[in-house]
Design a protein around this motif. Structure first.
Motif, PDB file in Angstrom:
ATOM      1  N   ASP A  80       0.824  -1.201   0.000  1.00  0.00           N
ATOM      2  CA  ASP A  80       0.000   0.000   0.000  1.00  0.00           C
ATOM      3  C   ASP A  80       0.863   1.259   0.000  1.00  0.00           C
ATOM      4  N   PRO A  81       0.271   2.392  -0.378  1.00  0.00           N
ATOM      5  CA  PRO A  81       0.952   3.670  -0.145  1.00  0.00           C
ATOM      6  C   PRO A  81       1.134   3.886   1.356  1.00  0.00           C
ATOM      7  N   GLU A  82       2.121   4.701   1.709  1.00  0.00           N
ATOM      8  CA  GLU A  82       2.282   5.071   3.106  1.00  0.00           C
ATOM      9  C   GLU A  82       1.270   6.144   3.485  1.00  0.00           C
ATOM     10  N   THR A  83       1.076   7.090   2.582  1.00  0.00           N
ATOM     11  CA  THR A  83       0.130   8.182   2.804  1.00  0.00           C
ATOM     12  C   THR A  83      -0.224   8.809   1.466  1.00  0.00           C
ATOM     13  N   LEU A  84      -1.349   9.508   1.426  1.00  0.00           N
ATOM     14  CA  LEU A  84      -1.747  10.267   0.249  1.00  0.00           C
ATOM     15  C   LEU A  84      -1.730  11.763   0.547  1.00  0.00           C
ATOM     16  N   ASP A  85      -1.030  12.147   1.595  1.00  0.00           N
ATOM     17  CA  ASP A  85      -0.850  13.560   1.922  1.00  0.00           C
ATOM     18  C   ASP A  85       0.336  14.074   1.111  1.00  0.00           C
ATOM     19  N   PRO A  86       0.118  14.984   0.157  1.00  0.00           N
ATOM     20  CA  PRO A  86       1.207  15.396  -0.738  1.00  0.00           C
ATOM     21  C   PRO A  86       2.348  16.114  -0.028  1.00  0.00           C
ATOM     22  N   ALA A  87       2.099  16.727   1.106  1.00  0.00           N
ATOM     23  CA  ALA A  87       3.145  17.475   1.801  1.00  0.00           C
ATOM     24  C   ALA A  87       4.141  16.568   2.506  1.00  0.00           C
TER      25      ALA A  87
END
Length: 680
Positions: free
Chosen positions: A73-80
């Motif tokens: 999975d992705p770790e996060t979808l927060d672009p910052a």
């Protein structure tokens, strides 16, 4: 500059459609292995499993949907804060920045949310520069909010202020704007509060800083990126020139634009300088934007069920028109055999490969071989004697797709005295002293003894070229640089030139040595690197014993960080296609620190690195970097590896990868830009 990143630790972790996912690994305790004669162990030949059924016709079951089977999975979808390829592969379809890549050239960019790329305006003192961007009119976020200039400015503020440089890409933007008192780029927002770096990765201590200092740091960031909503402009004010600015702005999620009002509504930072410290270095798994998105791009996040699937749907109001593929499903399927069966049956349009060992299996489904340079395809012919079956009729194959990853070999100038990897800890034939690699002739000897051609043949299956520098081919300063060629006579001569002596006055050629080469368990490529080098050393002197030692992943990382490893591999995947992104970790930061590169040498590196990155003329940068490459060579700081070539397999019915920016190495190294794709 000291930082870490999500490091590529599995060579040839490739995907059918170039989807790259980050990999983690598990841990134990290092043990000292008694001296044994090393031997080269070549990874086993992959076994080709015949297709379970005749290939289906090369027609998509649903031309409006796309299914990809991968792992992780992705770790996060927060672009910052996202700093790994699985997340950025999703975000590049959901969000956009001021500029984007223009076709396949990783150094060429074009406007995206900006109307044009502005010309720089020099500051009065000639040192700084400013760029004023005109923002596109009429752009809307997925929730219907209009894109405003303040959203663009806020997105840069947030990237620079909430990101901890140990786990986020904040440094990529910060260093383009701010210098410390010594004139070196700043790479963590806390250095705007305390330049010593004492607050880096210390959010609790940051919150205890003086409120006035915290607010002043935030204000400095906001003054660096200003906006005018009435005019629709954003101005970047930089007190120094920055060579890789445009590729940085195009390179990843750190420059994507978020909706300030929406971010505030989710409970994240709202742009108030009195509160930014409360959002610094929040673990990605705790971030409120981890599984929420709102961009301006061609796709929207429908849902994400961790360890199961992530689904994107086309943005019906996208300003360039809706995507031809309206639904993208990315499923987590850990077993390659299951993924392969789904591809063969037409139930998957793309599957991730685990390593190059899966290539022969994929080749059984190939109909056409395509030239990456021209795009022309010819019928695939299996290599003579390969044992391959009659080619299938499902896929086209591209070879020699450029990689953005290299693994070099690192030698530790001063190993921790407690290291279990140096045997006796003395030059007595049963160990090495902790400062063994502080002798430049020892480092040169090891460099001459590494048989890179055998590595390319055995590990990269002939699909690679020896590196000429720490950077990638084609980057400024790379061409014509000097490397150590495999030469056992020169290896022996360098050992003979060593001034290292034991208490009896005997040198390394007289008494021999024993040490261990640590690598992470299961990484057969790294194991082979160690075995090839060990075999060459033993040919020079039968008393030279270097033993490859596999370590569980956490143990390997811990040994690197506490500087216990004498010699090990150090892999890197570039964030931006620029030499600066290679020189900093290897010569100043992460790997330089773990190898205890001497301060005086790092100072020489820093001077040249700054000269190169502050220059915007690529020809002038090449001259500086050529000098830097020569300095690295003269000091034999690292043993260069080989940038391997990737492969790409795609269904015959799929179109758009070759023609668009998908083929750009910086996109290809992350995932797919689905908006450019279509099916028959």
């Amino acid at each position: 500059m000291f930082r870490t990143k999500k490091i590529w630790l599995m060579v040839s972790m490739l995907a059918v459609l170039s989807m790259v996912v980050s990999a983690c690994a598990p841990a134990a305790t290092a043990t000292t292995v008694p001296p044994t004669k090393p031997a080269v162990v070549v990874p086993p030949t992959a076994v080709v499993v015949p297709p379970t059924a005749a290939p289906v016709a090369p027609k998509s079951k649903d031309p409006t949907s796309f299914t990809e089977l991968t792992f992780g999975d992705p770790e996060t979808l927060d672009p910052a804060v996202d700093y790994e390829t699985a997340g950025s592969a999703i975000l590049l379809n959901i969000m956009e920045g001021l500029v984007t890549f223009d076709g396949a050239d990783p150094l060429k960019v074009k406007p995206e949310l900006a109307k044009a790329i502005p010309d720089p305006v020099a500051s009065a003192d000639g040192k700084g520069v400013s760029y004023t961007w005109q923002i596109l009119d009429g752009v809307k976020f997925h929730n219907g909010d209009p894109l405003m200039a303040h959203d663009v400015a806020f997105s840069f503020w947030r990237t620079m202020l909430v990101g901890d440089n140990a786990v986020s890409p904040a440094f990529l933007v910060l260093e383009a704007f701010f210098l410390d008192k010594a004139g070196n780029p700043i790479d963590d927002p806390t250095q705007l509060v305390d330049e010593s770096g004492a607050l880096i990765s210390a959010p609790d201590n940051l919150k205890k800083a003086k409120p006035a200092d915290l607010e002043a740091a935030c204000k400095k960031v906001q003054d660096a990126v200003t906006f005018d909503d009435a005019k629709g402009t954003v101005t970047m004010n930089m007190d120094h020139k920055w060579g890789p600015l445009m590729v940085t702005l195009a390179g990843g999620a750190w420059a994507f634009v978020s909706d300030q009002a929406w971010v505030k509504a989710q409970g994240d930072w709202d742009g108030d300088c009195k509160t930014w410290q409360n959002f610094y270095s929040i673990p990605s798994e705790s971030g409120v934007l981890r599984d929420k998105t709102n961009g301006t791009g061609p796709y929207m996040l429908d849902h994400w069920t961790p360890n199961e699937e992530l689904v994107l749907t086309a943005n019906p109001n996208y300003r360039k028109g809706p995507a031809k593929i309206s639904r993208v499903t990315i499923k987590i399927v850990n077993e390659f055999g299951t993924r392969f069966a789904a591809l063969q049956a037409g139930d998957a349009d793309a599957i991730a490969r685990g390593s190059g060992a899966d290539n022969p299996q994929m080749d059984t489904l190939v109909k056409d071989d395509c030239d990456l340079a021209t795009g022309k395809c010819v019928p695939y012919v299996p290599p003579a004697g390969s044992g391959s079956l009659v080619p299938g009729s499902l896929l086209r194959r591209y070879l020699h797709v450029p990689s953005v990853v290299i693994t070099h070999i690192s030698m530790n100038y001063k190993v921790a005295d407690t290291s279990p990897f140096i045997g006796s800890g003395a030059l007595d034939g049963a160990g090495v002293p902790p400062d063994f690699f502080s002798d430049v002739n020892i480092r040169k000897a090891f460099s001459y003894c590494f048989d890179i051609d055998t590595y390319i043949k055995d590990v990269e299956l002939g699909e690679g070229t020896p590196a000429l520098a720490l950077t990638l081919p084609g980057q400024p300063g790379y061409d014509g640089s000097t490397r150590y060629e495999f030469d056992l006579d020169k290896c022996k001569a360098a050992f003979e030139a060593s001034t290292l002596k034991n208490a009896d006055g005997k040198g390394v050629m007289d008494v021999g040595f024993y040490l261990q080469f640590g690598y992470n368990t299961g990484n057969t490529a790294r194991a082979t690197i160690a075995q090839i080098l060990a075999a060459s050393l033993s040919k020079v002197n039968s008393n030279f014993l270097m033993v490859p030692v596999p370590l569980p992943w956490p143990t390997f990382l811990r040994a690197q960080r506490d500087k216990s490893l004498t010699i090990s591999t150090a892999g890197w995947q570039e964030d931006i296609h620029d030499p600066h992104n290679w020189y900093v970790p290897y010569l100043l930061g992460t790997y330089a620190s773990r190898a205890n590169v001497p301060a005086d040498l790092k100072t020489q590196f820093q001077t040249l690195i700054n000269q190169g990155v502050f220059e915007t003329d690529q020809a002038k940068r090449a001259v500086v970097y050529k000098q830097l490459n020569q300095l690295v060579f003269d000091n034999a700081v690292f043993i260069y590896g080989a940038p391997g070539d990737n492969r790409r397999y795609e269904p015959l019915y799929l179109h758009g990868w070759y023609e668009g920016k998908n083929r750009n190495t910086m996109i290809n190294g992350q995932g797919l830009y689905f908006y450019e794709l279509s099916k028959d």
